[in-house]
Design a protein around this motif. Sequence first.
Motif, PDB file in Angstrom:
ATOM      1  N   GLY A  96       0.773  -1.358  -0.181  1.00 17.64           N
ATOM      2  CA  GLY A  96       0.167  -0.074   0.143  1.00 17.64           C
ATOM      3  C   GLY A  96       0.850   1.389   0.032  1.00 17.64           C
ATOM      4  O   GLY A  96       0.216   2.368   0.264  1.00 17.64           O
ATOM      5  N   VAL A  97       2.283   1.094  -0.307  1.00 18.31           N
ATOM      6  CA  VAL A  97       2.746   2.433  -0.409  1.00 18.31           C
ATOM      7  C   VAL A  97       2.373   3.089  -1.422  1.00 18.31           C
ATOM      8  O   VAL A  97       2.310   2.661  -2.768  1.00 18.31           O
ATOM      9  CB  VAL A  97       4.416   2.000  -0.626  1.00 18.31           C
ATOM     10  N   TYR A  98       2.108   4.417  -1.400  1.00 15.69           N
ATOM     11  CA  TYR A  98       1.561   5.454  -2.385  1.00 15.69           C
ATOM     12  C   TYR A  98       2.611   5.958  -3.280  1.00 15.69           C
ATOM     13  O   TYR A  98       2.438   6.292  -4.451  1.00 15.69           O
ATOM     14  CB  TYR A  98       1.069   6.458  -1.585  1.00 15.69           C
ATOM     15  N   GLU A  99       3.949   6.031  -2.911  1.00 16.27           N
ATOM     16  CA  GLU A  99       4.931   6.550  -3.832  1.00 16.27           C
ATOM     17  C   GLU A  99       6.488   6.124  -3.337  1.00 16.27           C
ATOM     18  O   GLU A  99       6.686   5.812  -2.234  1.00 16.27           O
ATOM     19  CB  GLU A  99       5.179   7.972  -3.845  1.00 16.27           C
ATOM     20  N   PHE A 100       7.151   5.783  -4.228  1.00 14.81           N
ATOM     21  CA  PHE A 100       8.714   5.333  -4.347  1.00 14.81           C
ATOM     22  C   PHE A 100       9.696   6.510  -4.698  1.00 14.81           C
ATOM     23  O   PHE A 100       9.615   6.650  -6.142  1.00 14.81           O
ATOM     24  CB  PHE A 100       8.368   3.955  -4.916  1.00 14.81           C
ATOM     25  N   ILE A 101      10.350   6.693  -4.076  1.00 12.37           N
ATOM     26  CA  ILE A 101      11.304   8.010  -4.317  1.00 12.37           C
ATOM     27  C   ILE A 101      12.886   7.566  -4.085  1.00 12.37           C
ATOM     28  O   ILE A 101      13.153   6.887  -3.097  1.00 12.37           O
ATOM     29  CB  ILE A 101      11.198   9.230  -3.259  1.00 12.37           C
ATOM     30  N   ASP A 109      11.280  16.907  -8.215  1.00 10.95           N
ATOM     31  CA  ASP A 109      10.897  15.600  -8.395  1.00 10.95           C
ATOM     32  C   ASP A 109      10.109  14.908  -6.953  1.00 10.95           C
ATOM     33  O   ASP A 109       8.948  14.370  -6.971  1.00 10.95           O
ATOM     34  CB  ASP A 109      11.979  14.634  -8.633  1.00 10.95           C
ATOM     35  N   PHE A 110      10.917  15.433  -5.851  1.00 12.20           N
ATOM     36  CA  PHE A 110      10.312  15.052  -4.640  1.00 12.20           C
ATOM     37  C   PHE A 110       8.838  15.922  -4.359  1.00 12.20           C
ATOM     38  O   PHE A 110       8.010  15.116  -4.152  1.00 12.20           O
ATOM     39  CB  PHE A 110      11.382  15.414  -3.623  1.00 12.20           C
ATOM     40  N   ILE A 114       5.397  13.882  -3.690  1.00 14.19           N
ATOM     41  CA  ILE A 114       4.450  14.187  -2.661  1.00 14.19           C
ATOM     42  C   ILE A 114       3.031  14.684  -2.905  1.00 14.19           C
ATOM     43  O   ILE A 114       1.833  14.413  -2.387  1.00 14.19           O
ATOM     44  CB  ILE A 114       4.939  15.423  -1.505  1.00 14.19           C
ATOM     45  N   ASN A 115       2.886  15.560  -3.953  1.00 13.64           N
ATOM     46  CA  ASN A 115       1.751  16.143  -4.495  1.00 13.64           C
ATOM     47  C   ASN A 115       0.705  15.151  -5.198  1.00 13.64           C
ATOM     48  O   ASN A 115      -0.423  14.937  -5.027  1.00 13.64           O
ATOM     49  CB  ASN A 115       1.999  17.414  -5.601  1.00 13.64           C
ATOM     50  N   ASN A 116       1.587  14.107  -5.819  1.00 19.34           N
ATOM     51  CA  ASN A 116       0.966  12.897  -6.343  1.00 19.34           C
ATOM     52  C   ASN A 116       0.110  12.005  -5.279  1.00 19.34           C
ATOM     53  O   ASN A 116      -1.311  11.445  -5.344  1.00 19.34           O
ATOM     54  CB  ASN A 116       1.617  11.987  -7.141  1.00 19.34           C
ATOM     55  N   VAL A 117       0.679  11.846  -4.199  1.00 20.16           N
ATOM     56  CA  VAL A 117       0.169  11.161  -3.089  1.00 20.16           C
ATOM     57  C   VAL A 117      -1.105  11.966  -2.662  1.00 20.16           C
ATOM     58  O   VAL A 117      -2.047  11.319  -2.264  1.00 20.16           O
ATOM     59  CB  VAL A 117       1.426  11.158  -1.860  1.00 20.16           C
TER      60      VAL A 117
END
Length: 142
Positions: A96-101, A109-110, A114-117
């Motif tokens: 269930g991780v929302y984003e992978f940086i 990009d960071f 965060i905005n996508n999440v």
Amino acid sequence: MKVKVLVVDDDARVRKLCAGFLQRSGHITVAVEGGEQALKEAGNQKFGLVLTDIKMPGMSGDELIGHLQEIQPEIMPVIMTAHPSMDLAIDAVRKGVYEFITKPFRLDDFQRAINNVLQRRMEEIQRVQRDFVKTLLEIEEQ
């Protein structure tokens, strides 16, 4: 949408950079060095998002996310790692991780991640609200 963010990274520079950037974006942040500290904070206050490194001494970010999801099921996990792999990404999605940086990262990009999440969470909230209103209207018609 502004949220309270728990930033977890054993690298003080990354931790401070992420927390500072998020604060300047209007979010409230709590930054800690490791998993045990993060769980202590999560036991005392509610967070909307956790931003965690995956490889840390002691408790891994992966383990931390599992514990946090038990304590605060609504938390939105975001993983940072300097050691990306396809297996790690697949496992993260399953959990269930929302984003992978991937580290190192550029701040734009960071911010995009965060905005996508936050956008995904807003869409989830709107969907739940629509479903709720639809259910109320159906009950009213009966």
